[in-house]
Design a protein around this motif. Sequence first.
Motif, PDB file in Angstrom:
ATOM      1  N   TYR A 104      54.408  71.265   7.967  1.00  0.00           N
ATOM      2  CA  TYR A 104      54.312  70.593   6.710  1.00  0.00           C
ATOM      3  C   TYR A 104      53.184  70.843   5.545  1.00  0.00           C
ATOM      4  N   LEU A 117      63.693  69.984   5.059  1.00  0.00           N
ATOM      5  CA  LEU A 117      62.173  69.977   4.114  1.00  0.00           C
ATOM      6  C   LEU A 117      62.452  70.146   2.691  1.00  0.00           C
ATOM      7  N   LYS A 163      53.810  72.802   2.175  1.00  0.00           N
ATOM      8  CA  LYS A 163      53.369  71.985   1.009  1.00  0.00           C
ATOM      9  C   LYS A 163      52.264  72.836   0.240  1.00  0.00           C
ATOM     10  N   GLU A 221      54.453  69.809  13.888  1.00  0.00           N
ATOM     11  CA  GLU A 221      55.206  69.435  12.506  1.00  0.00           C
ATOM     12  C   GLU A 221      54.448  69.155  11.548  1.00  0.00           C
TER      13      GLU A 221
END
Lengths: 215, 184
Positions: free
Chosen positions: B70, B25, B74, B66
Amino acid sequence: MSNEAHNKDWVSRLDGLNHAAGEAGLDKNAAWDKLHTRMQRKQRKSKAGWYWAAAACVLAACLIPALLVHKQKYTGVHTSPAVTYHHSDTAAASVISKKEAPVNVVKEMHKPVAAQQEVAAILPALIHPVNPTNITAALKKDTLQITDTMLAAVPATAAPKKMRVVHINELGEATVNEVVYPEYKPFTIRVNSPAGLGDQTIANSTLNIHLSPKN
Amino acid sequence: MDLPVLIKEAKQGSAAAQKCIFDQLADKMLMVCRRYVKNQEDAEELLLDGFYKFFKGLPAFNYQGEAALYTWLKRIMINECLMFLRKKQAFVIVSETVAETIPLEEEALNNLSATDIFNLIVQLPAGYRTVFNLHAIEGMNHGEIASLLGISEGTSKSQLSKARSLLQKMLLQKNITYVKRSTQ
């Protein structure tokens, strides 16, 4: 969040971008090492903090009772036996002391217990001085009897027993005894002659004048 | 290894699993940081700060796919960037008057590549860029942006409007250059 912007194709493409063109990518290994070191350092710091807190607690648990005991030891009020000294240098004083009991003002003092016990152990020896004959008798019991030498003929003289010197400071602050005689005040006795002759002082306690009145 | 398994192991403190997640990531998250902070070194530092907070909060995180992971990561990165910009006082609030909303031609952006869009956004001043990122990319409304940045809604609208007009100008210049190049 509004969804108006999320229907755009360019946004999803921008989100999927992994690196900018013409720029060096991220050195992942170096970055990870840096991050991992930071994480471990923080963990170690937090552990060290707990160790320090535990050590402080143990120290406090040991010190607080000791301090309390110490405080109690030295704040306990001890009254030493009061010794009253009577002023016997004047005749009037003896008379007053017989007639009226003096008011004793004894100041209580705080004396360390250990020092007092030491003094109590030494005081009997001071009151009853050591008799040399007793010492020789005691020595005779303990020494081996040898009859064929000159040493046996001469009785061993007792070595002077060393008495412990007790300084006044070790006894602590002296007990202050004050004897107050309410009626023993400075006085002056004067004789006034009716004929107008000179006055005569026949007694003055402060100047210590004691005269017999003249005619 | 699958992300759910990695997350499970990373929750238990496995450094290997944490490194795998980081490797997967880090690049994307660096680009997120770069969209808010122009300087590469600052962005890398913020990336590490963000991942540190991510791994610290991971045991309490309930994995729900996922996309959720994410989005959460973020959001952490964006918060780090906003904190950094606030500390640096990088927000240049030009005016609080609500400017006319200039519609940015979405097709124009759609025709550009992701790298070109990124380069355009990075060229915007910090205040414009932040509001544009939060509104156009993250999909926040002006009320949310205003409370997040500590500015009024009017200021947020004004900043977005100016950002759009600047982007229009830049797109126009870009088109011109393309035309020039093609004619040469």
